[in-house]
Design an enzyme around this catalytic site. Structure first.
Site, PDB file in Angstrom:
ATOM      1  CE1 TYR A 262      -3.077  -2.993   0.236  1.00  0.00           C
ATOM      2  CE2 TYR A 262      -3.439  -2.525   2.549  1.00  0.00           C
ATOM      3  CZ  TYR A 262      -3.692  -3.282   1.432  1.00  0.00           C
ATOM      4  OH  TYR A 262      -4.570  -4.340   1.523  1.00  0.00           O
TER       5      TYR A 262
ATOM      6  NE  ARG B 210     -12.390  -3.979  -4.242  1.00  0.00           N
ATOM      7  CZ  ARG B 210     -11.156  -4.195  -3.808  1.00  0.00           C
ATOM      8  NH1 ARG B 210     -10.567  -3.285  -3.061  1.00  0.00           N
ATOM      9  NH2 ARG B 210     -10.515  -5.307  -4.099  1.00  0.00           N
ATOM     10  N   GLY B 211     -17.478   0.087  -1.686  1.00  0.00           N
ATOM     11  CA  GLY B 211     -18.246   1.313  -1.520  1.00  0.00           C
ATOM     12  C   GLY B 211     -19.559   1.322  -2.271  1.00  0.00           C
TER      13      GLY B 211
ATOM     14  CG  PHE C 202     -23.568  -3.029  -0.927  1.00  0.00           C
ATOM     15  CD1 PHE C 202     -24.797  -3.269  -1.518  1.00  0.00           C
ATOM     16  CD2 PHE C 202     -22.545  -3.932  -1.140  1.00  0.00           C
ATOM     17  CE1 PHE C 202     -25.008  -4.404  -2.296  1.00  0.00           C
ATOM     18  CE2 PHE C 202     -22.743  -5.073  -1.911  1.00  0.00           C
ATOM     19  CZ  PHE C 202     -23.982  -5.303  -2.483  1.00  0.00           C
TER      20      PHE C 202
END
Length: 348
Positions: free
Chosen positions: A67, A217-218, A220
């Protein structure tokens, strides 16, 4: 019904796996603070967010060497310095490195050791609580990689071993070398493949389950509108499920989740996250966010109680299918993570 706005829900603790690790029932995925979801976010704001999470009972923080690379571990290390490390559980990962600008999956023992030493330094700790193999090196018997991790446990540099995106057979072979404490995998209302073989294998072996991307991944959180607000460089723009030809089909799933959430008195993201929480006491979702308001909402999902009929309704709509793969072609996932037999390797 979810907790009312402003009501302070404290995150409880659970046992993760059967080797003694305890974590907060909901963790915090830190990836998006530094990488893949657009430009890195302001460091002071992210440190404030992490401290707020701790105040609310979240102690399980998930990061990885790749990351950034490296910058997210440095951020997490800064946020948790000053004795805070002793009060939390830090999970980080090795296994994906950059060679000549290209991403490579690697499980070589020398790399495993070097990666661990690097993560220890960046995080500012003497021992990593949970150390995952981020992706499986399909060129190398899993026993070779786990053997080196076992040495790191014996040396006191890591406490518990985890796998991420591993197949059931890989999990079994790894667990035979050294107990695996947790398997991290994508699990949500629209990612259900793991339920067929991987989840049962983990439960048979007493391995904890860490669910990443529990909010799709956002998706919902805001449905198809998600795509309107993604920053330049956000890799979600390229995910098959979020492409125009698939979003039109998939948004109906969000709309149905939103309808149920309205009846339950919660947000659609809280309902989706509550569904993951209701999958078992051995499951710890790690939704990521960069905003305190979203973190509050995620914690509120813990107070959403789903009845048998709610779960049945969600099961019905989730089984109706999602259009598009999780990742684009060529991405190494649990679907192809079998490794060569150790016997073959020894004779080579």
């Amino acid at each position: 019904m979810a907790a009312a706005a402003g009501e302070e829900v404290k995150v409880p603790r659970i046992k993760l796996g059967s080797q003694g690790l305890e974590v907060s029932a909901q963790g915090l995925g830190c990836m998006g603070m530094s990488a893949f979801y657009g430009p890195p976010k302001p460091e002071p704001d992210m440190i404030k967010l992490i401290h707020y999470a701790i105040d609310r009972g979240i102690t399980h923080f998930d990061t990885a060497e790749m990351y950034g690379p490296y910058t997210n571990e440095i951020l997490v290390g800064k946020a948790l310095k000053g004795g805070i490390q002793e009060k939390v559980e830090i999970a980080t990962k090795f296994g994906v490195r950059f060679v000549d600008g290209k991403r490579e999956v690697c499980g070589d023992p020398a790399y495993v050791r070097a990666a661990c030493e690097g993560s220890l330094k960046r995080l500012g700790v003497d021992c990593i609580d949970l150390y995952y193999q981020h992706r499986i090196d399909t060129r190398l018997p899993i026993e070779i990689t786990i053997g080196e991790l076992k040495k790191l446990v014996e040396e006191g540099k890591i406490k518990y071993i985890g796998l991420s995106e591993a197949s059931a057979s890989t999990i079994r072979r790894a667990h035979a070398v050294h107990p695996i404490t947790a398997v991290q995998l994508e699990w949500s209302l629209w990612t259900r493949d793991v339920e067929e073989e991987i989840i049962p294998t983990c439960r048979e072996l007493g391995i904890g389950i860490v669910a990443y991307s529990p909010l799709g991944r956002g998706f919902f959180s805001s449905g198809a509108k998600l795509m309107e607000n993604l920053a330049d460089g956000d890799f979600r723009k390229f995910l098959p499920r979020l492409q125009p030809e698939n979003v039109e089909h998939n948004k109906s799933l969000f709309e149905r989740v939103n309808d149920i959430a309205s009846r339950k008195g919660c947000t659609p993201s809280q309902l989706a996250l509550a569904w993951v929480h209701h999958q078992g006491s051995d499951v710890c979702p790690i939704p990521g966010t960069t905003k305190i308001e979203n973190l509050k909402e995620n914690i509120g999902a813990l107070s959403v109680k789903l009845l048998a009929e709610d779960l049945a309704e969600l099961e019905c709509l989730a089984s109706s299918g999602v259009k598009g793969d999780r990742y684009g072609s060529g991405t190494a996932t649990w679907q192809n993570s079998d490794t060569p037999p150790l016997s073959t390797w020894k004779s080579a």
